[in-house]
Write a protein that holds these residues in place. Structure first.
Motif, PDB file in Angstrom:
ATOM      1  N   ILE A  26      30.126  19.828   4.953  1.00 21.68           N
ATOM      2  CA  ILE A  26      29.501  20.986   5.585  1.00 21.68           C
ATOM      3  C   ILE A  26      28.087  20.585   5.995  1.00 21.68           C
ATOM      4  N   ALA A  27      27.776  20.731   7.270  1.00 16.67           N
ATOM      5  CA  ALA A  27      26.471  20.278   7.766  1.00 16.67           C
ATOM      6  C   ALA A  27      25.800  21.378   8.574  1.00 16.67           C
ATOM      7  N   SER A  28      24.500  21.510   8.386  1.00 10.96           N
ATOM      8  CA  SER A  28      23.727  22.528   9.086  1.00 10.96           C
ATOM      9  C   SER A  28      22.257  22.138   9.079  1.00 10.96           C
ATOM     10  N   ARG A  29      21.484  22.804   9.912  1.00  7.25           N
ATOM     11  CA  ARG A  29      20.039  22.612   9.896  1.00  7.25           C
ATOM     12  C   ARG A  29      19.454  23.072   8.556  1.00  7.25           C
TER      13      ARG A  29
ATOM     14  N   LYS B  73      41.047  20.788  -5.150  1.00  9.35           N
ATOM     15  CA  LYS B  73      41.586  19.515  -4.673  1.00  9.35           C
ATOM     16  C   LYS B  73      40.795  18.941  -3.495  1.00  9.35           C
ATOM     17  N   THR B  74      40.190  19.822  -2.701  1.00  3.63           N
ATOM     18  CA  THR B  74      39.424  19.356  -1.537  1.00  3.63           C
ATOM     19  C   THR B  74      38.042  18.895  -1.982  1.00  3.63           C
ATOM     20  N   LYS B  75      37.694  17.662  -1.642  1.00  2.00           N
ATOM     21  CA  LYS B  75      36.379  17.129  -1.972  1.00  2.00           C
ATOM     22  C   LYS B  75      35.356  17.643  -0.964  1.00  2.00           C
ATOM     23  N   ILE B  76      34.228  18.150  -1.460  1.00  2.00           N
ATOM     24  CA  ILE B  76      33.222  18.760  -0.588  1.00  2.00           C
ATOM     25  C   ILE B  76      31.897  18.016  -0.695  1.00  2.00           C
ATOM     26  N   SER B  77      31.305  17.705   0.445  1.00  2.00           N
ATOM     27  CA  SER B  77      29.946  17.161   0.485  1.00  2.00           C
ATOM     28  C   SER B  77      29.138  17.972   1.499  1.00  2.00           C
ATOM     29  N   THR B  78      27.839  17.767   1.516  1.00  2.00           N
ATOM     30  CA  THR B  78      26.982  18.510   2.441  1.00  2.00           C
ATOM     31  C   THR B  78      25.994  17.556   3.114  1.00  2.00           C
ATOM     32  N   ALA B  79      25.435  18.027   4.225  1.00  2.00           N
ATOM     33  CA  ALA B  79      24.459  17.209   4.946  1.00  2.00           C
ATOM     34  C   ALA B  79      23.558  18.109   5.775  1.00  2.00           C
ATOM     35  N   LYS B  80      22.381  17.617   6.064  1.00  2.00           N
ATOM     36  CA  LYS B  80      21.456  18.306   6.961  1.00  2.00           C
ATOM     37  C   LYS B  80      21.562  17.669   8.340  1.00  2.00           C
ATOM     38  N   VAL B  81      21.710  18.502   9.385  1.00  3.45           N
ATOM     39  CA  VAL B  81      21.790  17.966  10.733  1.00  3.45           C
ATOM     40  C   VAL B  81      21.268  18.999  11.721  1.00  3.45           C
ATOM     41  N   ASN B  82      20.604  18.518  12.736  1.00  7.28           N
ATOM     42  CA  ASN B  82      20.186  19.355  13.855  1.00  7.28           C
ATOM     43  C   ASN B  82      21.228  19.187  14.951  1.00  7.28           C
ATOM     44  N   ALA B  83      22.021  20.219  15.196  1.00  5.93           N
ATOM     45  CA  ALA B  83      23.133  20.111  16.143  1.00  5.93           C
ATOM     46  C   ALA B  83      22.672  20.016  17.588  1.00  5.93           C
ATOM     47  N   ASP B  84      21.371  20.162  17.829  1.00  8.73           N
ATOM     48  CA  ASP B  84      20.823  19.934  19.166  1.00  8.73           C
ATOM     49  C   ASP B  84      20.509  18.465  19.419  1.00  8.73           C
TER      50      ASP B  84
END
Length: 399
Positions: free
Chosen positions: A32-35, A51-62
């Motif tokens: 899951i990625a978002s600003r 069962k689903t492995k979840i990670s996160t990240a910071k990203v500027n979709a622009d």
């Protein structure tokens, strides 16, 4: 089976994450990625452990370079774009650069122009074909399920479809004097724009809210509905055989329209920047900041939605009518995933569309609207994952 990068962390993204976790046989891993990474982390904290492995990240979709870096690091099978429509093209650019499948729920809309159409995304078709990857456009409900409904009707019930009326009714009550059920900026831009429909191959433009009808919706009752411009009209008019006219109607209460008119009259729905104490601000973006967050409406919204399509066409040289629709309960959605039905009816089809590509059920390089694929596996998944459809062969028609 596969990995998905989910860009966005709002109400729809929350539903997508919940549903991916429910479909862990397909979505073995998601990022899951978002600003705003804290929103992504909150979703992870809520749902990790299954069962689903979840990670996160910071990203500027622009930022295309940031997106490319993230995609290269995570190496997803598909990017699920549930960010803002303004960001469709940058995310598509990143998918092209990394040769990664792409999916969204709404077509591209320029930030400085309240106009949305498919020409910008359709222009990517040859490049996606050459890259050997698929872009699935509009896998929400409308657009999305309405396109699948149209393909299903064409495949199983008609030789040609001459008239389609898409009806979107929300009988939910959140208790606020004024609030929007999805992103206020996008919602108000859409509602305050001129209406349009397609007849005999041409666009017919109307003034905003000029055309009103009253319709008796199954399980909801009579509601006022208004003709709007909507993106799926453009693609369905091309992809469904026999179209003479296609229209889109959405319900609004008089209370909503009165508040909206007042806001328009004082300039709060404008997208033109103004000077305020030495800064440039966009009135509509400021209004978005002071209105209730749609993601917060779930606990307090009661009632149901009804979204579907009425078809009139021919089968074996005889005229036929057919109505396909879904009824969704706001509180039932909140009990299941913590979101109201507007987010739910968009998020569930987004997950299903991504699963169609990951599993190879829908797999052809290029840029496609959802009605260009076989509707049957998608229709089966709607019943399985919370959006069961109903049908009528004797519906009330819209004049």
């Amino acid at each position: 089976m596969g990995k998905a990068l989910i860009i966005g962390a709002g109400g729809v993204a929350s539903v997508v994450v919940h549903k991916c976790c429910q479909n862990s046989e397909v979505f073995e891993e998601i990022c899951i990625a978002s600003r705003t990474k804290s929103k992504c982390d909150a979703l992870k904290e809520k749902l990790q452990g299954g069962k689903t492995k979840i990670s996160t990240a910071k990203v500027n979709a622009d930022n295309v370079d940031e997106l490319i870096t993230l995609i290269n690091d995570f190496k997803p099978d598909i990017v699920i774009n549930v960010a803002l429509p303004y960001q469709d093209l940058t995310i598509m650019d990143a998918c092209l650069a990394t040769k990664t499948n792409y999916m969204d729920t709404a077509n591209y809309e320029p930030l400085d122009t309240a106009k949305f159409e498919y020409k910008w995304q359709w222009a990517y078709k040859k490049r996606f074909e050459e890259a050997g990857i698929t872009a699935l456009l509009g896998s929400g409900f409308d657009p999305g399920v309405t396109g699948v409904f149209s393909a299903y009707a064409m495949k199983h019930h008609f030789d040609e479809i001459n008239y389609i009326d898409i009806l979107d009714a929300n009988a939910g009550d959140h208790g606020y004097p004024f609030a929007t059920n999805f992103n206020p900026e996008i919602n108000i831009r859409e509602v305050s724009a001129k209406g349009s429909y397609i007849e005999n191959g041409k666009w017919v433009e109307t003034e905003p809210m000029e055309i009103k009808r009253v319709y008796n919706f199954p399980e909801i009752g009579e509601k006022d509905m208004y003709l709007l411009h909507h993106e799926e009209l453009e693609s369905l008019a091309i992809n469904i055989k026999g179209i003479k006219r296609i229209r889109f109607f959405m319900t609004f209460s008089q209370n909503y329209l009165t508040h909206l008119k007042c806001l328009e009259n004082v300039g709060m729905t404008s997208i033109e920047p103004i000077d305020y104490e030495g800064m440039k601000i966009v009135p509509l973006q400021f209004l978005k900041a002071v209105l209730p967050d749609p993601a917060s409406l779930g606990p307090r919204t009661v009632g149901k939605t009804n979204i579907g399509c009425i078809f009139i066409g021919k089968k074996d040289n005889k005229e036929k009518t057919y109505y396909l629709y879904n009824v969704c309960d706001h509180q039932e959605c909140y009990k299941e995933v913590g979101s109201q039905a507007i987010s739910y009816t968009t998020g569930v089809p987004a997950m299903i569309g991504a699963s169609m590509i990951i599993t190879g059920k829908w797999n052809k390089p290029g840029v496609y609207n959802i009605e260009e694929f076989d509707p049957d596996p998608f229709m089966e998944a709607l019943n399985k994952f919370g959006l069961p459809w109903k049908e009528s062969f004797t519906p009330d028609l819209v004049d």
